[in-house]
Design a protein around this motif. Structure first.
Motif, PDB file in Angstrom:
ATOM      1  N   ARG A 191     -47.513 -40.633  18.285  1.00  0.00           N
ATOM      2  CA  ARG A 191     -46.660 -40.876  17.125  1.00  0.00           C
ATOM      3  C   ARG A 191     -46.205 -42.333  17.084  1.00  0.00           C
ATOM      4  O   ARG A 191     -46.212 -42.983  16.032  1.00  0.00           O
ATOM      5  N   THR A 221     -38.329 -30.841   9.754  1.00  0.00           N
ATOM      6  CA  THR A 221     -39.778 -30.632   9.773  1.00  0.00           C
ATOM      7  C   THR A 221     -40.170 -29.392   8.977  1.00  0.00           C
ATOM      8  O   THR A 221     -41.182 -29.400   8.266  1.00  0.00           O
ATOM      9  N   ARG A 264     -37.024 -30.544  15.764  1.00  0.00           N
ATOM     10  CA  ARG A 264     -36.962 -31.731  14.896  1.00  0.00           C
ATOM     11  C   ARG A 264     -36.475 -31.295  13.518  1.00  0.00           C
ATOM     12  O   ARG A 264     -37.257 -30.808  12.691  1.00  0.00           O
ATOM     13  N   ASP A 315     -44.453 -34.579  10.351  1.00  0.00           N
ATOM     14  CA  ASP A 315     -43.258 -34.751  11.176  1.00  0.00           C
ATOM     15  C   ASP A 315     -42.269 -35.658  10.461  1.00  0.00           C
ATOM     16  O   ASP A 315     -42.582 -36.265   9.432  1.00  0.00           O
ATOM     17  N   THR A 316     -41.080 -35.756  11.015  1.00  0.00           N
ATOM     18  CA  THR A 316     -40.011 -36.500  10.344  1.00  0.00           C
ATOM     19  C   THR A 316     -40.189 -38.008  10.442  1.00  0.00           C
ATOM     20  O   THR A 316     -39.485 -38.749   9.762  1.00  0.00           O
ATOM     21  N   ASP A 345     -50.940 -34.083  10.972  1.00  0.00           N
ATOM     22  CA  ASP A 345     -49.567 -34.162  11.471  1.00  0.00           C
ATOM     23  C   ASP A 345     -48.545 -34.209  10.336  1.00  0.00           C
ATOM     24  O   ASP A 345     -48.651 -35.031   9.418  1.00  0.00           O
ATOM     25  N   PRO A 380     -47.332 -29.131  12.533  1.00  0.00           N
ATOM     26  CA  PRO A 380     -46.068 -29.687  13.038  1.00  0.00           C
ATOM     27  C   PRO A 380     -46.162 -30.046  14.519  1.00  0.00           C
ATOM     28  O   PRO A 380     -45.454 -29.478  15.365  1.00  0.00           O
ATOM     29  N   GLN A 381     -47.002 -31.012  14.843  1.00  0.00           N
ATOM     30  CA  GLN A 381     -47.312 -31.297  16.242  1.00  0.00           C
ATOM     31  C   GLN A 381     -46.085 -31.678  17.063  1.00  0.00           C
ATOM     32  O   GLN A 381     -45.997 -31.363  18.251  1.00  0.00           O
ATOM     33  N   SER A 382     -45.127 -32.356  16.454  1.00  0.00           N
ATOM     34  CA  SER A 382     -43.966 -32.832  17.211  1.00  0.00           C
ATOM     35  C   SER A 382     -42.880 -31.779  17.371  1.00  0.00           C
ATOM     36  O   SER A 382     -41.852 -32.037  18.001  1.00  0.00           O
TER      37      SER A 382
END
Length: 398
Positions: free
Chosen positions: A86, A162, A159, A122-123, A120, A152-154
């Protein structure tokens, strides 16, 4: 889609014949075909294989076209590698559209006509990666079909925001809901799975969840996935990618899990990894479970390996599963071609009338030889449209 007559081609290992594609679909296969007004291509005795299928990859991640990346976190934890990727994508200013074009065209040059890509969400990156890959999918529609998974890999519950981005991604047109290691990443399997199954139900879309968790932990997560699939009547709408836990040595427990997977028609996607436990093809086949394969990431911050070649991946499937007889190696090829399409819920890529007009011509004496040597691709056809010659797509990569 278009029409094309391919002359003097060997259908898998059969005698030479001609293939007529009309309006993107194989209309007829027979010797001595004639189709006035239709473009012709002389295959000069090359072997025809069905269009290849990369059923699990990450088009937004590749570093193709960039200076060689020095990887110094390869042995780190999963979360450390996620955070490193990221950070590096932001630091390098990677353009998801450009990178996905490079990756998809490279894979298409090797004969792939269908790709499923996890993207991906993510925020930090927001929806930028999805927007870039969707742009690529639109541009390459006549070259390779690209299916998208909001991934939503993270993390989801760890988080904030997300889940809302995932909802927006699906509203934008992402084809499937993704997920990742409910216990290992979010450490909240109930919360993670409630969100992704809730999104799937709300948007009427299927699920493809990464499950790297091994052994008992992986089986626990898999049971929770199946519980929700059963409760929501999502038979045939769930895919589990990697599924390392199915490679554990507790055969009675694995067999019981395979029975549940088969009952819910859950598809399994594998990369045939050399360094991890993996679901075994013969076990899955014995239960009638749909299987696809993919290259995963290629030449990215996760590792230097991969080149986008699904014929080479078929060899890896064969090696990982000790497939030696010709019929077994052809099964490995099918997992990376027609069987992979079926695992995605798409029409089977096959060399028969009524199938999509997707095929690849290769050099060699036999199909198995083409797999084990990943023979040169001489011509790739998507929906009757010639997309690549001699391993290079007719459309140039940016």
């Amino acid at each position: 889609m278009t029409s094309l007559l391919i002359k003097n081609v060997r259908i898998m290992d059969d005698e030479p014949a001609d293939i007529l594609i009309r309006d993107g679909v194989i209309a007829e296969i027979a010797p001595g075909l004639d189709a006035p007004g239709v473009a012709e291509e002389d295959a000069t005795g090359l072997i025809a294989l069905p269009g290849l299928v990369d059923a699990h990859t990450h088009l937004d991640k590749s570093l193709l076209g960039w200076p060689w990346y020095k990887n110094d976190v390869g042995g780190a934890s999963l979360m450390a590698m996620i955070e490193n990727e990221r950070d590096m994508k932001q630091r390098l200013g990677l353009d998801p559209h450009v990178q996905s074009m490079r990756h998809a065209l490279k894979t298409a040059g090797f004969g792939a006509t269908l790709i499923r890509s996890h993207i991906d969400i993510d925020t930090q990156g927001g929806l930028r990666a999805l927007e870039g890959v969707m742009q690529t999918a639109e541009i390459l529609a006549d070259v390779v079909e690209i299916e998208t998974v909001a991934f939503p890999q993270s993390g989801l519950t760890t988080r904030e925001g997300t889940a809302e981005l995932m909802d927006q991604a699906l509203a934008m047109g992402a084809n499937l809901v993704g997920g990742l290691d409910p216990c290992g990443v979010d450490r909240d399997p109930k919360g993670h799975l409630d969100i992704i199954f809730g999104l799937a139900e709300r948007h009427g879309k299927g699920i493809d969840i990464h499950l790297h968790e091994r052994g008992d932990l992986g089986l626990f997560s898999m049971e929770m996935i199946l519980d929700r699939a059963e409760a929501l009547d999502m038979k045939g709408m769930v895919t589990i990618s990697h599924a390392f836990c199915l490679g554990m040595q507790d055969y009675p427990r694995v067999e019981a899990m395979l029975e549940r997977l088969a009952a819910m028609d859950v598809a399994i996607m594998t990369t045939a990894p050399a360094s991890s436990p993996a679901p075994m093809v013969k076990q899955l086949d014995a239960h009638g479970i749909r299987i696809g394969a993919g290259n995963d990431g290629i030449q990215d911050t996760w590792g230097p390996y991969g080149n986008g070649d699904m014929l080479e991946r078929a060899k890896f499937v064969g090696l990982r599963n000790n497939l030696r007889e010709d019929v077994e190696v052809k099964r490995a090829l099918d997992i990376c071609a027609g069987g992979g399409a079926v695992a995605m819920g798409k029409p089977r890529r096959a060399l028969k009338a009524g199938a999509p007009g997707d095929l690849v011509l290769v050099e060699g004496e036999a199909v198995v030889q083409a797999v084990v040597t990943h023979a040169p691709r001489k011509l790739v056809v998507k929906g009757g449209h010639i997309t690549a010659r001699d391993g290079q797509t007719l459309m140039a990569a940016p």
